[in-house]
Design a protein around this motif. Structure first.
Motif, PDB file in Angstrom:
ATOM      1  N   SER A   1      -1.910 -25.071 -47.651  1.00  0.00           N
ATOM      2  CA  SER A   1      -2.875 -24.160 -47.031  1.00  0.00           C
ATOM      3  C   SER A   1      -3.540 -23.207 -48.009  1.00  0.00           C
ATOM      4  N   LEU A   2      -3.161 -23.263 -49.286  1.00  0.00           N
ATOM      5  CA  LEU A   2      -3.690 -22.284 -50.242  1.00  0.00           C
ATOM      6  C   LEU A   2      -5.208 -22.378 -50.379  1.00  0.00           C
ATOM      7  N   GLY A   3      -5.742 -23.597 -50.335  1.00  0.00           N
ATOM      8  CA  GLY A   3      -7.197 -23.749 -50.414  1.00  0.00           C
ATOM      9  C   GLY A   3      -7.899 -23.082 -49.247  1.00  0.00           C
ATOM     10  N   GLY A   4      -7.336 -23.246 -48.046  1.00  0.00           N
ATOM     11  CA  GLY A   4      -7.914 -22.607 -46.867  1.00  0.00           C
ATOM     12  C   GLY A   4      -7.811 -21.102 -46.925  1.00  0.00           C
ATOM     13  N   ILE A   5      -6.687 -20.600 -47.470  1.00  0.00           N
ATOM     14  CA  ILE A   5      -6.519 -19.156 -47.619  1.00  0.00           C
ATOM     15  C   ILE A   5      -7.572 -18.596 -48.571  1.00  0.00           C
ATOM     16  N   PHE A   6      -7.862 -19.338 -49.645  1.00  0.00           N
ATOM     17  CA  PHE A   6      -8.886 -18.901 -50.598  1.00  0.00           C
ATOM     18  C   PHE A   6     -10.261 -18.871 -49.942  1.00  0.00           C
ATOM     19  N   ASN A   7     -10.550 -19.882 -49.107  1.00  0.00           N
ATOM     20  CA  ASN A   7     -11.833 -19.890 -48.386  1.00  0.00           C
ATOM     21  C   ASN A   7     -11.955 -18.685 -47.461  1.00  0.00           C
ATOM     22  N   GLY A   8     -10.841 -18.342 -46.781  1.00  0.00           N
ATOM     23  CA  GLY A   8     -10.850 -17.161 -45.920  1.00  0.00           C
ATOM     24  C   GLY A   8     -11.092 -15.886 -46.701  1.00  0.00           C
ATOM     25  N   ALA A   9     -10.551 -15.831 -47.923  1.00  0.00           N
ATOM     26  CA  ALA A   9     -10.761 -14.647 -48.763  1.00  0.00           C
ATOM     27  C   ALA A   9     -12.223 -14.508 -49.166  1.00  0.00           C
ATOM     28  N   ILE A  10     -12.899 -15.641 -49.397  1.00  0.00           N
ATOM     29  CA  ILE A  10     -14.323 -15.599 -49.753  1.00  0.00           C
ATOM     30  C   ILE A  10     -15.128 -14.956 -48.631  1.00  0.00           C
ATOM     31  N   ILE A  11     -14.865 -15.384 -47.398  1.00  0.00           N
ATOM     32  CA  ILE A  11     -15.585 -14.837 -46.243  1.00  0.00           C
ATOM     33  C   ILE A  11     -15.254 -13.366 -46.052  1.00  0.00           C
ATOM     34  N   THR A  12     -13.979 -13.032 -46.159  1.00  0.00           N
ATOM     35  CA  THR A  12     -13.533 -11.650 -45.959  1.00  0.00           C
ATOM     36  C   THR A  12     -14.147 -10.714 -46.995  1.00  0.00           C
ATOM     37  N   GLU A  13     -14.184 -11.145 -48.240  1.00  0.00           N
ATOM     38  CA  GLU A  13     -14.761 -10.315 -49.291  1.00  0.00           C
ATOM     39  C   GLU A  13     -16.247 -10.066 -49.056  1.00  0.00           C
ATOM     40  N   GLN A  14     -16.930 -11.075 -48.534  1.00  0.00           N
ATOM     41  CA  GLN A  14     -18.354 -10.910 -48.257  1.00  0.00           C
ATOM     42  C   GLN A  14     -18.575  -9.911 -47.130  1.00  0.00           C
TER      43      GLN A  14
ATOM     44  N   VAL B   1      -5.750 -22.250 -57.749  1.00  0.00           N
ATOM     45  CA  VAL B   1      -5.116 -22.824 -56.557  1.00  0.00           C
ATOM     46  C   VAL B   1      -4.110 -23.904 -56.955  1.00  0.00           C
ATOM     47  N   SER B   2      -4.481 -24.765 -57.901  1.00  0.00           N
ATOM     48  CA  SER B   2      -3.569 -25.826 -58.343  1.00  0.00           C
ATOM     49  C   SER B   2      -2.325 -25.244 -59.008  1.00  0.00           C
ATOM     50  N   LEU B   3      -2.498 -24.184 -59.783  1.00  0.00           N
ATOM     51  CA  LEU B   3      -1.354 -23.551 -60.431  1.00  0.00           C
ATOM     52  C   LEU B   3      -0.439 -22.904 -59.400  1.00  0.00           C
ATOM     53  N   SER B   4      -1.012 -22.324 -58.366  1.00  0.00           N
ATOM     54  CA  SER B   4      -0.197 -21.735 -57.297  1.00  0.00           C
ATOM     55  C   SER B   4       0.637 -22.799 -56.588  1.00  0.00           C
ATOM     56  N   VAL B   5       0.027 -23.964 -56.345  1.00  0.00           N
ATOM     57  CA  VAL B   5       0.759 -25.068 -55.717  1.00  0.00           C
ATOM     58  C   VAL B   5       1.888 -25.535 -56.630  1.00  0.00           C
ATOM     59  N   LEU B   6       1.628 -25.595 -57.934  1.00  0.00           N
ATOM     60  CA  LEU B   6       2.667 -25.993 -58.896  1.00  0.00           C
ATOM     61  C   LEU B   6       3.837 -25.025 -58.876  1.00  0.00           C
TER      62      LEU B   6
END
Length: 334
Positions: A266-279, A313-318
């Motif tokens: 879900s980390l990719g989706g969380i990052f997408n949510g952060a983009i919207i929230t920051e805007q 995101v990939s490093l977080s998954v690792l």
């Protein structure tokens, strides 16, 4: 120990492969865009005055070299990977001549802090409440809590963010609704600035937590509801093992393994949510910078931000995969 080392090597190989594929997709997409950053820069530079054709030609050659668009397609591709390795994506079009790397490192700590805090709170609180609700199924308070957190789950990020902004920014104006910190404060590790950063981050974090909490709650409650009927849990209860120990050692630990997998996915989706929230909140992070770069047609900045996001995101998954053996000892002997 050897099997654990082999496990880490496999996971690192997957990390490298994912980053390589993601970078190539980012490169292809940015090169397929109809926006020509060189011509757009020339148009912006010559909009308020006449310029000789010779000067425009020299400008075009210089900009192609700056943006890594000089030479054949293969030379451009090799140049892209050189920029990735050296973290040099050239100058930003929208903030020329500021380097893209400077803009990214300026915004990255804001997004990293926002995601780290919101993800940690959401995952820990959602799993804790879900585990308790699945084990203590007759608890009325947990039932009401479940209804509340699940009510926010299907609502899009931007709707929740706008709702929070209206409530705490206009109806009950107790918290700042834009920016990352108070503008007239000296930036540094001093109490006033840190307090201002925390105060400005409350609403963005709250919007991400409210939307994400329901998913972890429902997942954990479902897992625990299945585990409590297992023989080893029933025998532990009949044997007089304290309820707190059963919940902690027999139920929650076994249920957490799939939830760790879910966190990585879900980390990719969380990052997408952060983009919207920051805007929405005008938060000075990667998300707001990316949206501004897309609107401005800033080719280099979009490519740099995308590349950094893929690696992050990939490093977080690792890192999450490396924690697996701490929760599931079977990984070491697989």
């Amino acid at each position: 120990m050897k099997s654990y080392a082999a496990y880490l090597i496999r996971r690192f190989g997957q990390f490298v492969l994912v980053v390589f594929i993601g970078m190539n997709i980012a490169y292809i997409v940015t090169h397929a865009t109809p926006i020509d950053p060189v011509e757009q820069s020339i148009a912006a530079a010559t909009a308020f005055g006449s310029t000789s054709p010779e000067a425009i030609g020299l400008m075009r050659e210089s900009l192609r070299e700056l943006y890594g668009l000089k030479g054949t397609a293969w030379e451009q591709y090799i140049g892209f990977w050189k920029r990735v390795v050296t973290l040099d994506f050239g100058p930003s079009l929208s903030a020329f001549p500021t380097p893209v790397s400077s803009l990214i490192w300026r915004a990255l700590p804001w997004t990293a802090g926002l995601l780290l805090v919101s993800t940690t709170i959401t995952w820990v609180l959602g799993n804790l409440l879900g585990g308790l609700a699945g084990y203590l199924r007759d608890n009325r308070t947990l039932r009401v809590t479940g209804l509340l957190v699940m009510g926010f789950h299907p609502i899009p990020y931007y709707i929740v963010a706008l709702l929070i902004l209206i409530v705490f920014g206009y109806v009950w104006p107790v918290l700042p609704i834009t920016g990352g910190a108070q503008m007239n404060l000296a930036r540094g590790w001093n109490l006033d600035f840190v307090a201002s950063v925390v105060k400005h981050s409350v609403l963005p974090v709250l919007s991400l937590v409210l939307v994400g909490l329901g998913g972890w709650f429902m997942g954990m409650r479902s897992l625990v509801s299945n585990i409590v009927s297992e023989d080893y849990v029933v025998y532990a209860e009949l044997g007089g093992v304290p309820q707190s120990r059963i919940l902690r050692s027999y139920v929650m630990r076994n249920a957490l393994v799939p939830q760790v997998t879910g966190l990585a996915m879900s980390l990719g989706g969380i990052f997408n949510g952060a983009i919207i929230t920051e805007q929405v909140f005008g938060y000075p992070g990667i998300g707001a910078l990316l949206i501004d770069a897309v609107h401005a047609g800033d080719y280099s900045l979009v490519l740099g931000l995308t590349s950094v996001s893929i690696v992050a995101v990939s490093l977080s998954v690792l890192l999450i995969d490396m924690l697996y053996p701490l929760l599931d000892p079977r990984v070491k002997v697989s």
